[in-house]
Design an enzyme around this catalytic site. Sequence first.
Site, mmCIF file in Angstrom:
data_model
loop_
_atom_site.group_PDB
_atom_site.id
_atom_site.type_symbol
_atom_site.label_atom_id
_atom_site.label_comp_id
_atom_site.label_asym_id
_atom_site.label_seq_id
_atom_site.Cartn_x
_atom_site.Cartn_y
_atom_site.Cartn_z
ATOM 1 N N ASP A 38 52.391 54.842 43.986
ATOM 2 C CA ASP A 38 53.188 53.664 44.336
ATOM 3 C C ASP A 38 53.324 53.550 45.854
ATOM 4 O OD1 ASP A 38 53.563 53.023 41.697
ATOM 5 O OD2 ASP A 38 55.542 53.959 41.552
ATOM 6 N N TYR A 66 54.914 67.013 42.235
ATOM 7 C CA TYR A 66 55.580 66.082 43.143
ATOM 8 C C TYR A 66 56.818 66.738 43.750
ATOM 9 C CZ TYR A 66 52.912 62.484 40.627
ATOM 10 O OH TYR A 66 51.909 61.733 40.063
ATOM 11 N N ASP A 80 64.282 53.337 41.430
ATOM 12 C CA ASP A 80 63.977 53.782 42.792
ATOM 13 C C ASP A 80 64.704 52.874 43.782
ATOM 14 O OD1 ASP A 80 62.494 51.422 42.942
ATOM 15 O OD2 ASP A 80 60.559 52.429 42.730
ATOM 16 N N ARG A 177 60.220 58.665 38.288
ATOM 17 C CA ARG A 177 61.346 57.726 38.360
ATOM 18 C C ARG A 177 62.250 57.859 37.127
ATOM 19 N NH1 ARG A 177 59.599 51.960 38.543
ATOM 20 N NH2 ARG A 177 57.487 52.633 38.083
#
Length: 300
Positions: A38, A66, A80, A177
């Site tokens: 993203d 991550y 987010d 997310r």
Amino acid sequence: MDGLIILNKPLNISSHDAVFKVRKLLKEKKVGHTGTLDPLASGILVLCIGGATKLCQYLTTDIKEYRAKITLGFSTKTYDLEGEVVDTLDQVNVTEEEIDKVADSFLGKSLQYPPIYSAIKKDGKKLYEYALKNEEVEIPSRMIEVYKAKRVSDLIKEDGKVSFYIDFKVSKGTYIRSIANDFGKKMNIPSVLAGLERVECGMFTIEDSFTIEDIEQGNYQIISMIEAVKEFFKVSDEESIMKAKNGMKISYRFVKEKYGDTPDKIAIVDESLNKLVAIYTLFFNEEIKKYYYKAETVWN
């Protein structure tokens, strides 16, 4: 130029735009990637250059790691910082022990519901298309696995909110997310994903990566196609190489007797030229009731 570049994608740029920039810098028409990031995420974007673009389909690694920044104290529609705020809490009071306990609860397999603001399709439409039109839709769950969930920072307290960084190693298709949103739900506190960096993608790590500025200055390395498939089962005898160059079938029995194994996919490698010749896949012929290896991708 045939090979891979591990790009450290910056924030606020799409994966498509990052590929376009690299294509322009390298003056290469063929540049692809193995999995998007993203715009609000940074980190590893595996780029395949030239003939290596045919490798993209084989390098969509299932396990990624991550580093996520989670903030407790408010939540948004998109989970987010890009979305509209939907819930807030003036003062968050939590301890490191409470955070670590919740982090541990994510380990293992579970069903996850992706964000409504995502590109997953339901009945031919992307979920975010339903969201933008305020249409009701049943969000399909998916089985995910979290292999690692470890807090890597102290608690950061600011304006009544609490933030922290956690490293998550997860299976393919996992939405960080959603984990960030669920993190707060487990504590009965609104939460949001405040930052995300992909630090590991299969065998590639952030230490292997180069920035767009590095590439502009010529300060980068190309990973060869041979190195890119180092985790593949390799076949390198002359007979198989000859057949592969002509796209011919390779005997299942031959591979089993010569190499002692018969995996689903094999990489045909010409070691004398340090060249990847082909990727073959195991195939079962219903008519003759026999297995054999069939050419899937051949590099001439």
